[in-house]
Design an enzyme around this catalytic site. Structure first.
Site, PDB file in Angstrom:
ATOM      1  N   VAL A 112      42.667  -2.264  12.002  1.00 23.47           N
ATOM      2  CA  VAL A 112      43.824  -2.959  11.426  1.00 23.47           C
ATOM      3  C   VAL A 112      44.328  -2.262  10.166  1.00 23.47           C
ATOM      4  O   VAL A 112      45.457  -2.510   9.729  1.00 23.47           O
ATOM      5  CB  VAL A 112      43.482  -4.428  11.113  1.00 23.47           C
ATOM      6  CG1 VAL A 112      43.348  -5.236  12.387  1.00 23.47           C
ATOM      7  CG2 VAL A 112      42.220  -4.543  10.261  1.00 23.47           C
ATOM      8  N   SER A 144      39.797 -19.061   5.364  1.00 26.75           N
ATOM      9  CA  SER A 144      38.489 -19.642   5.671  1.00 26.75           C
ATOM     10  C   SER A 144      38.183 -20.742   4.667  1.00 26.75           C
ATOM     11  O   SER A 144      38.683 -20.724   3.531  1.00 26.75           O
ATOM     12  CB  SER A 144      37.408 -18.564   5.594  1.00 26.75           C
ATOM     13  OG  SER A 144      36.117 -19.132   5.603  1.00 26.75           O
ATOM     14  N   TYR A 172      33.812 -12.110   0.786  1.00 27.50           N
ATOM     15  CA  TYR A 172      34.570 -12.708   1.889  1.00 27.50           C
ATOM     16  C   TYR A 172      35.529 -13.797   1.381  1.00 27.50           C
ATOM     17  O   TYR A 172      36.701 -13.849   1.759  1.00 27.50           O
ATOM     18  CB  TYR A 172      33.570 -13.284   2.895  1.00 27.50           C
ATOM     19  CG  TYR A 172      34.166 -13.940   4.107  1.00 27.50           C
ATOM     20  CD1 TYR A 172      34.727 -13.198   5.141  1.00 27.50           C
ATOM     21  CD2 TYR A 172      34.139 -15.332   4.233  1.00 27.50           C
ATOM     22  CE1 TYR A 172      35.244 -13.813   6.266  1.00 27.50           C
ATOM     23  CE2 TYR A 172      34.647 -15.958   5.358  1.00 27.50           C
ATOM     24  CZ  TYR A 172      35.208 -15.194   6.370  1.00 27.50           C
ATOM     25  OH  TYR A 172      35.722 -15.805   7.487  1.00 27.50           O
ATOM     26  N   ALA A 204      38.567 -12.334  -0.501  1.00 31.93           N
ATOM     27  CA  ALA A 204      39.559 -11.753   0.410  1.00 31.93           C
ATOM     28  C   ALA A 204      40.323 -12.841   1.150  1.00 31.93           C
ATOM     29  O   ALA A 204      41.548 -12.758   1.338  1.00 31.93           O
ATOM     30  CB  ALA A 204      38.870 -10.820   1.405  1.00 31.93           C
ATOM     31  N   LYS A 205      39.615 -13.889   1.569  1.00 34.75           N
ATOM     32  CA  LYS A 205      40.253 -14.942   2.351  1.00 34.75           C
ATOM     33  C   LYS A 205      41.248 -15.756   1.528  1.00 34.75           C
ATOM     34  O   LYS A 205      42.279 -16.204   2.049  1.00 34.75           O
ATOM     35  CB  LYS A 205      39.193 -15.862   2.958  1.00 34.75           C
ATOM     36  CG  LYS A 205      38.448 -15.253   4.143  1.00 34.75           C
ATOM     37  CD  LYS A 205      39.417 -14.877   5.263  1.00 34.75           C
ATOM     38  CE  LYS A 205      38.708 -14.464   6.531  1.00 34.75           C
ATOM     39  NZ  LYS A 205      39.665 -14.053   7.589  1.00 34.75           N
ATOM     40  N   ALA A 238      35.149 -22.256  14.121  1.00 32.43           N
ATOM     41  CA  ALA A 238      34.962 -21.975  15.552  1.00 32.43           C
ATOM     42  C   ALA A 238      33.806 -21.016  15.741  1.00 32.43           C
ATOM     43  O   ALA A 238      33.468 -20.227  14.856  1.00 32.43           O
ATOM     44  CB  ALA A 238      36.248 -21.382  16.137  1.00 32.43           C
ATOM     45  N   HIS A 285      68.681 -21.295 -19.584  1.00 32.09           N
ATOM     46  CA  HIS A 285      69.676 -22.038 -20.358  1.00 32.09           C
ATOM     47  C   HIS A 285      69.087 -23.406 -20.637  1.00 32.09           C
ATOM     48  O   HIS A 285      68.955 -24.227 -19.734  1.00 32.09           O
ATOM     49  CB  HIS A 285      70.972 -22.141 -19.549  1.00 32.09           C
ATOM     50  CG  HIS A 285      72.147 -22.568 -20.369  1.00 32.09           C
ATOM     51  ND1 HIS A 285      73.443 -22.471 -19.925  1.00 32.09           N
ATOM     52  CD2 HIS A 285      72.238 -23.081 -21.613  1.00 32.09           C
ATOM     53  CE1 HIS A 285      74.266 -22.908 -20.844  1.00 32.09           C
ATOM     54  NE2 HIS A 285      73.555 -23.296 -21.878  1.00 32.09           N
ATOM     55  N   PRO A 298      72.829 -13.126  -9.657  1.00 31.15           N
ATOM     56  CA  PRO A 298      72.491 -13.187  -8.221  1.00 31.15           C
ATOM     57  C   PRO A 298      71.532 -14.301  -7.861  1.00 31.15           C
ATOM     58  O   PRO A 298      71.363 -14.613  -6.686  1.00 31.15           O
ATOM     59  CB  PRO A 298      71.873 -11.806  -7.950  1.00 31.15           C
ATOM     60  CG  PRO A 298      71.440 -11.293  -9.286  1.00 31.15           C
ATOM     61  CD  PRO A 298      72.418 -11.851 -10.275  1.00 31.15           C
TER      62      PRO A 298
END
Length: 735
Positions: A76, A151, A164, A167-168, A196, A405, A512
């Site tokens: 990945v 997670s 872990y 990162a999650k 799961a 403002h 904008p």
């Protein structure tokens, strides 16, 4: 029954799809018509090894059932290759399910650099690389659905999974931003935290629990979130064993731990700790804007109560900060000209409409009493500030993306001319240190010649520039005033249009933030917001309508505090309290109940105290002599003229853009009459013309028709009757 959810023609990329959750996703998507790219590197749950068999087995399983799928064996971290597989095989990419992951569980003290880095490379960087590779394709086709996999470890933390969990939770942050940036392109991004059974969970769950938590119980949520009919975006869901729940952030109401005339101390934090941590009646902020707006509300409250600054750190003196040198700085004077067109454009921008007959005087230059809305004066005064005037102030070094403002004051000394040119003088009146920010108080005086027409005070809040040791309050700052604690005396509502900001910005505020969805997303808003001064104009118009019969000569001053933003399309509700000649008000968004303008008021001139709107004496107008002469000649020929004309004409003679005199020529009743003032009954035709142009017409130097089409002469009512008047005056008055 509702039709089943189908994905016919959609192309789905599932990472880590060789087993577990990924396999369940791939099979279920394929069963419902999707073309599937099955990605799997083929290693073990620790990320060791490589092979093609895992992905190939799932592809073969899909094909046996009549589905279409191709395999991809890349990491990945090489997201472009995964997406290229989808494009080569199926020509597009519609859905990305970032599912691939590995584990390197260690207690925090035993985590190596390699264990930390590889977890982040696969989970966080891998999700980034694959999604980025698909992003532009989704933007071009105006469609995309993305699933991020977080997670419970990331949400709550878990022993032995520091790498872990970090990162999650990072993946959740990535999803939150993509949901904002992708919204305008119909790209939705959601995060799931699944429970799961898989190769990964075998290390942290008993075997019987792993078996019970089937991936098949997670896949239905993923498919629903990826369907084109699902509007969910930016959500976080825990899912497992057939149960699904949505999570959101919750925040206590907190406590303000700064006290009047006392420093803020750690002891004050300690003494308020129970309140700080009390989740009773907790708020639930959904956006960064909602989060910061609550903080700004506290700042406004603190300021109004005169709470002192924080002295816990060594403050830099105002003299050495550079801010002191800016106080009193005079910016270059500038001239701001405008025509009736700009005045009408502004009126439309703040909601004036021909559907309200009383608004015609603001949107039609031919109206007998055409007027500029009083709040148009802020447009004239702000032009230097909108063109970078703050950058010209010596001693100020601020980040302009953090400029807000805060408050606005406007005072008119006479009604604005319907068109003209005003010279504006701008000065830095004061600079206040609010600790968390700086307030720059700007005074703008606007003159017509040597006559002062109006005065504006802009209070500009700069987030994060405070703490330099300056003063917190100023006698120069026009104070905001709280509304009365009783039900309002009147409430008016107006729905803004989806184009309201696009229309209002034509008056000169080109930020904008109010038109560009990308810029608004960067600023933390889900879409472009309405200008605060546009809401200001709506509110002032409501007060003028409710308590002054739209008479601009009664408008004296207005002060507001901007509290929260408004989105175009929302309904503005102005709640008003009358106390003498001061009208207190606050403005809410009807749909949410949020107060968007607070602590506001309008001061009106008493109706009994309004003098005639004649800036110069009648004898000083050249037209006065002409009307007098017409009146004298009518005494001899009046009855004959009345028979031919049979109409009443009302003349509005202007001087310097204001109505200086009104005259009526009655050629309908008796033997005719000429008198100063409006028609005693109703006029058939009303003509508006300046004193100078009137004389040009009388002397034959200006053709009336040319004057009409050039805008110098305006008429309302039965305009064709004016031709009769021209003929009669020419034949009988010999003018």
């Amino acid at each position: 029954m509702a039709l089943p959810l189908r994905f016919d023609g959609r192309v789905v990329l599932v990472t880590g799809a060789g087993g577990g959750l990924g396999r369940a996703y791939a099979l279920t998507f394929a069963e419902r018509g999707a073309f599937v790219v099955v990605n799997d590197l083929g290693g073990d749950f620790k990320g060791v090894g490589k092979g093609s068999s895992a992905a190939d087995r799932v592809v073969e399983e899909i094909r046996r059932k009549g589905g279409k799928a191709v395999a991809n064996y890349d990491s990945v971290e090489e997201g472009e290759k995964l997406v290229k597989t989808a494009l080569d095989a199926f020509g597009r990419i519609d859905i990305v399910v970032n599912n691939a992951g590995i584990l390197r569980d260690r207690s925090f003290s035993r985590i190596s650099d390699e264990d930390w880095d590889i977890i982040h490379r696969v989970h966080l960087r891998g999700s980034f690389q694959v999604t980025r590779a698909a992003w532009d394709h989704m933007k071009k086709q105006k469609y995309g659905r993305i699933i991020m996999t977080s997670s419970a470890s990331g949400i709550y933390g878990n022993f032995g999974q520091a790498n872990y969990s970090a990162a999650k939770l990072g993946i959740l942050g990535l999803c939150n931003t993509l949901a904002i940036e992708g919204r305008k392109s119909n790209i939705h991004c959601n995060t799931i935290a699944p429970n799961a059974g898989s190769r990964m969970t075998q290390t942290v769950m008993p075997e019987d629990i792993v078996e019970a938590l089937k991936p098949d119980y997670v896949a239905p949520l993923v498919l629903w979130l990826c369907h084109e009919s699902c509007e969910e975006n930016g959500g976080l869901f825990e899912v497992g064993a057939g149960w699904i729940g949505k999570l959101r952030w919750e925040r206590t109401l907190g406590a303000t731990v700064r006290q009047r005339n006392q420093p803020m101390t750690p002891e004050a934090v300690r003494d308020n700790w129970e309140k700080i941590c009390d989740f009773s009646n907790a708020s639930k902020p959904r956006t960064i804007q909602e989060s910061t707006s609550n903080i700004l509300e506290v700042l406004h409250k603190v300021d109004s109560e005169g709470v002192s600054q924080n002295h816990t750190s060594h403050a830099v003196s105002a003299a050495t900060s550079g801010f002191a040198a800016a106080i009193g700085h005079q910016l270059p004077s500038f001239s701001s000209s405008y025509s009736e067109l700009e005045s009408i454009m502004y009126a439309l921008g703040v909601g004036a409409s021909v559907k309200n007959p009383e608004d015609l005087k603001f949107v039609y230059e031919g109206s007998a009493d055409f007027s500029c809305l009083p709040t148009f004066a802020v447009i004239i005064a702000q032009r230097l500030l909108m063109n970078g005037g703050l950058a010209q102030i010596p001693g100020l070094s601020i980040e302009f993306s953090k400029v807000l403002h805060g408050e606005q004051y406007l005072e008119l000394y006479k009604p604005l001319p319907r068109s003209g040119e005003l010279r504006c003088e701008t000065v830095v009146a004061d600079i206040l240190d609010k600790g968390s920010g700086v307030v720059i108080v700007m005074d703008v005086h606007s003159y017509s010649g040597k006559e002062l027409i109006c005065y504006n005070q802009f209070s500009i809040f700069v987030v994060g520039s405070g703490g330099f040791g300056g003063k917190r309050t100023s006698e120069k700052l026009k104070a905001a005033v709280a509304v009365p604690r009783r039900p309002p005396d009147a409430v008016l509502r107006d729905s803004t249009s989806l184009n309201q900001a696009a229309l209002y910005r034509l008056s000169g505020d080109w930020n904008p933030l109010h038109i560009d969805p990308s810029f608004a997303s960067i600023a933390g808003f889900e879409k472009p917001i309405l200008h605060g001064l546009c809401t200001f104009g709506f509110s002032a118009r409501h007060v003028l309508q409710q308590f002054a019969d739209n008479d601009v000569s009664r408008f004296k001053a207005i002060k507001v505090r901007f509290a929260k933003p408004v989105y175009p399309g929302q309904t503005l509700q102005t709640e008003m309290w009358k106390e003498g000649n001061r009208i207190h008000f606050q403005t809410k968004v009807q749909e949410t109940g949020d107060i968007v303008i607070s602590n506001a008021y309008v001061d009106l001139v008493p109706s009994s105290g309004i003098s005639a709107q004649v800036p110069s004496k009648g004898e000083e107008l050249q037209s006065t002599l002409v009307f007098g002469e017409i009146g004298r000649r009518l005494k001899d020929i009046g009855r004959e003229v009345v028979k031919k004309v049979n109409a009443v004409f009302e003349w509005h003679i202007t001087k310097g853009g204001n109505i200086a005199a009104k005259w009526t020529i009655d050629l309908k009743n008796g033997s005719g009459e000429v008198y100063q003032g409006p028609a005693k009954g109703s006029a058939d035709t009303t003509i508006i013309i300046s004193d100078e142009d009137f004389m040009e017409v009388v002397l034959g130097k200006l053709d009336p028709q040319k004057a009409f089409f050039s805008g110098k002469l305006k008429a309302k009512g039965n305009i064709l009757l004016s031709q009769k008047l021209q003929m009669i005056l020419k034949d009988y008055a010999k003018l």
